[in-house]
Design a protein around this motif. Sequence first.
Motif, PDB file in Angstrom:
ATOM      1  N   GLU A 119       0.760  -0.998  -0.114  1.00  0.00           N
ATOM      2  CA  GLU A 119      -0.034   0.109   0.127  1.00  0.00           C
ATOM      3  C   GLU A 119       1.009   1.486  -0.023  1.00  0.00           C
ATOM      4  OE1 GLU A 119      -4.077   1.450   2.341  1.00  0.00           O
ATOM      5  OE2 GLU A 119      -2.236   0.468   3.553  1.00  0.00           O
ATOM      6  N   ARG A 120       1.933   1.295   0.679  1.00  0.00           N
ATOM      7  CA  ARG A 120       3.007   2.395   0.979  1.00  0.00           C
ATOM      8  C   ARG A 120       3.625   2.669  -0.551  1.00  0.00           C
ATOM      9  NH1 ARG A 120       4.047   0.049   6.105  1.00  0.00           N
ATOM     10  NH2 ARG A 120       5.760  -1.090   5.091  1.00  0.00           N
ATOM     11  N   GLU A 121       3.762   1.537  -1.458  1.00  0.00           N
ATOM     12  CA  GLU A 121       4.107   1.681  -2.823  1.00  0.00           C
ATOM     13  C   GLU A 121       3.229   2.389  -3.729  1.00  0.00           C
ATOM     14  OE1 GLU A 121       5.887  -1.874  -4.054  1.00  0.00           O
ATOM     15  OE2 GLU A 121       7.220  -2.166  -2.464  1.00  0.00           O
ATOM     16  N   HIS A 122       1.918   1.955  -3.528  1.00  0.00           N
ATOM     17  CA  HIS A 122       0.706   2.663  -4.617  1.00  0.00           C
ATOM     18  C   HIS A 122       0.469   3.971  -3.933  1.00  0.00           C
ATOM     19  CE1 HIS A 122       0.118  -0.868  -7.244  1.00  0.00           C
ATOM     20  NE2 HIS A 122       0.483  -1.503  -6.301  1.00  0.00           N
ATOM     21  N   CYS A 123       1.281   4.843  -4.278  1.00  0.00           N
ATOM     22  CA  CYS A 123       1.128   6.472  -3.779  1.00  0.00           C
ATOM     23  C   CYS A 123       1.762   7.375  -4.693  1.00  0.00           C
ATOM     24  CB  CYS A 123       1.201   6.505  -2.202  1.00  0.00           C
ATOM     25  SG  CYS A 123       2.987   6.225  -1.822  1.00  0.00           S
ATOM     26  N   GLY A 124       1.606   8.761  -4.500  1.00  0.00           N
ATOM     27  CA  GLY A 124       2.251   9.535  -5.460  1.00  0.00           C
ATOM     28  C   GLY A 124       1.617  10.756  -5.396  1.00  0.00           C
ATOM     29  N   THR A 125       2.152  11.876  -6.084  1.00  0.00           N
ATOM     30  CA  THR A 125       1.386  12.997  -6.432  1.00  0.00           C
ATOM     31  C   THR A 125       1.136  13.175  -7.882  1.00  0.00           C
ATOM     32  OG1 THR A 125       2.985  14.054  -4.693  1.00  0.00           O
ATOM     33  CG2 THR A 125       1.859  15.750  -6.048  1.00  0.00           C
ATOM     34  N   GLY A 126      -0.057  13.314  -8.301  1.00  0.00           N
ATOM     35  CA  GLY A 126      -0.579  13.290  -9.572  1.00  0.00           C
ATOM     36  C   GLY A 126      -0.826  12.240 -10.232  1.00  0.00           C
ATOM     37  N   ARG A 127       0.034  11.018  -9.741  1.00  0.00           N
ATOM     38  CA  ARG A 127      -0.235   9.776 -10.174  1.00  0.00           C
ATOM     39  C   ARG A 127       0.549   8.857  -9.387  1.00  0.00           C
ATOM     40  NH1 ARG A 127       4.462   7.512 -12.769  1.00  0.00           N
ATOM     41  NH2 ARG A 127       6.170   9.146 -13.072  1.00  0.00           N
ATOM     42  N   CYS A 128      -0.004   7.462  -9.527  1.00  0.00           N
ATOM     43  CA  CYS A 128       0.659   6.394  -8.655  1.00  0.00           C
ATOM     44  C   CYS A 128       1.821   6.181  -9.063  1.00  0.00           C
ATOM     45  CB  CYS A 128      -0.341   4.935  -8.684  1.00  0.00           C
ATOM     46  SG  CYS A 128       0.310   3.678  -7.811  1.00  0.00           S
ATOM     47  N   ARG A 129       2.975   5.973  -8.157  1.00  0.00           N
ATOM     48  CA  ARG A 129       4.460   5.930  -8.733  1.00  0.00           C
ATOM     49  C   ARG A 129       4.507   4.322  -8.908  1.00  0.00           C
ATOM     50  NH1 ARG A 129       7.246   7.197  -2.798  1.00  0.00           N
ATOM     51  NH2 ARG A 129       6.673   5.227  -1.666  1.00  0.00           N
ATOM     52  N   ARG A 130       3.628   3.399  -8.391  1.00  0.00           N
ATOM     53  CA  ARG A 130       3.940   2.195  -8.938  1.00  0.00           C
ATOM     54  C   ARG A 130       3.231   1.436  -9.845  1.00  0.00           C
ATOM     55  NH1 ARG A 130       5.028  -2.821  -5.716  1.00  0.00           N
ATOM     56  NH2 ARG A 130       4.941  -4.309  -7.410  1.00  0.00           N
ATOM     57  N   CYS A 131       1.862   1.807 -10.131  1.00  0.00           N
ATOM     58  CA  CYS A 131       1.192   1.410 -11.392  1.00  0.00           C
ATOM     59  C   CYS A 131       0.875   2.543 -12.613  1.00  0.00           C
ATOM     60  CB  CYS A 131      -0.145   0.929 -10.956  1.00  0.00           C
ATOM     61  SG  CYS A 131      -1.201   1.935 -10.129  1.00  0.00           S
ATOM     62  N   GLY A 132       1.282   3.692 -12.043  1.00  0.00           N
ATOM     63  CA  GLY A 132       0.916   4.805 -13.035  1.00  0.00           C
ATOM     64  C   GLY A 132      -0.535   5.532 -13.524  1.00  0.00           C
ATOM     65  N   PHE A 133      -1.451   4.917 -12.236  1.00  0.00           N
ATOM     66  CA  PHE A 133      -2.871   5.307 -12.517  1.00  0.00           C
ATOM     67  C   PHE A 133      -2.671   7.130 -12.082  1.00  0.00           C
ATOM     68  CE2 PHE A 133      -6.687   6.529 -10.384  1.00  0.00           C
ATOM     69  CZ  PHE A 133      -7.705   6.054 -11.311  1.00  0.00           C
ATOM     70  N   VAL A 134      -3.338   7.934 -13.010  1.00  0.00           N
ATOM     71  CA  VAL A 134      -3.382   9.101 -12.876  1.00  0.00           C
ATOM     72  C   VAL A 134      -4.613   9.636 -11.962  1.00  0.00           C
ATOM     73  CG1 VAL A 134      -3.844  11.341 -14.175  1.00  0.00           C
ATOM     74  CG2 VAL A 134      -2.367   9.644 -15.186  1.00  0.00           C
ATOM     75  N   TYR A 135      -4.291  10.090 -11.125  1.00  0.00           N
ATOM     76  CA  TYR A 135      -5.503  10.744  -9.888  1.00  0.00           C
ATOM     77  C   TYR A 135      -6.291  11.742 -10.587  1.00  0.00           C
ATOM     78  CZ  TYR A 135      -2.157   8.339  -6.672  1.00  0.00           C
ATOM     79  OH  TYR A 135      -1.456   7.480  -6.140  1.00  0.00           O
ATOM     80  N   THR A 136      -7.420  11.963 -10.109  1.00  0.00           N
ATOM     81  CA  THR A 136      -8.473  12.819 -10.539  1.00  0.00           C
ATOM     82  C   THR A 136      -8.869  13.580  -9.243  1.00  0.00           C
ATOM     83  OG1 THR A 136     -10.443  11.499 -10.478  1.00  0.00           O
ATOM     84  CG2 THR A 136      -9.132  11.642 -12.398  1.00  0.00           C
ATOM     85  N   PRO A 137      -9.705  14.764  -9.176  1.00  0.00           N
ATOM     86  CA  PRO A 137      -9.932  15.547  -8.143  1.00  0.00           C
ATOM     87  C   PRO A 137     -11.118  14.579  -7.261  1.00  0.00           C
ATOM     88  CG  PRO A 137     -10.036  16.974 -10.060  1.00  0.00           C
ATOM     89  CD  PRO A 137      -9.745  15.711 -10.676  1.00  0.00           C
ATOM     90  N   THR A 138     -11.793  13.731  -7.785  1.00  0.00           N
ATOM     91  CA  THR A 138     -12.596  12.652  -7.146  1.00  0.00           C
ATOM     92  C   THR A 138     -12.015  11.376  -6.914  1.00  0.00           C
ATOM     93  OG1 THR A 138     -13.541  12.378  -9.296  1.00  0.00           O
ATOM     94  CG2 THR A 138     -14.561  13.746  -8.259  1.00  0.00           C
TER      95      THR A 138
END
Length: 232
Positions: A54-73
């Motif tokens: 879980e600590r690896e699947h985080c980041g700013t703007g996108r997940c640094r592990r899987c590359g998922f791009v975050y959205t405001p929601t």
Amino acid sequence: MPNPEGTACSSCGFTYSTDRPLCLSVVEALRALTERAHTRSFSDYSTNQLRALEREHCGTGRCRRCGFVYTPTVRVCPTSRRIAIELESRFKAPMSEVRAGQGLCSGKGQVWTVSGNKSAPWRQAVAACGQCPLLTSCTTELDRRLANGEKIRDQILAGRLFSGKGDEIAPEMFDAYADRCGAKTKRRKPRPKSRPPRRAATDQSIPASSPVQDVPASPAGGQLALFKGAVA
């Protein structure tokens, strides 16, 4: 890799933006890696392994592990949500609503199934129901089912626990009911069958022969003795 300014890919020259923080080659590579990853069920992982993942699947703007791009929601990636659900089902993380319009029990139904002989998970599930935004609608639906004569067995619904016979168990009786469940489990355990001790061949007793019976003297023998006495 990004250029020193962090504005574009140093290999293909793709210019980053808020909506597209990765170049196309990296997106394709991350998508392929994501499809190959996590073929194991998260239930096979230990709690410590899940927390590390879980600590690896985080980041700013996108997940640094899987590359998922975050959205405001959506501020967490799909893998992180799956990990959270598994940790919540083990009561190793606070219960949280995963999707809008769904209760805290969504995707974690096994937690609200009454099993085993420990009352702590039942109390935690009941407490989670008390914080669920859908408690009122669940209570209305439960009352309707009970009014129609339906039996609820081995489940926790709307913060109320029902036994295997369909009886509602009050919270102050959870410990006593858990003790009864434990006693039933012990009675159901099969006892090992005891084997009779093997007897050695030398211990087998030979049946004794019947005693020799005294044979009465025959009448002819008595007559012979009288005859000898008469001749003498």
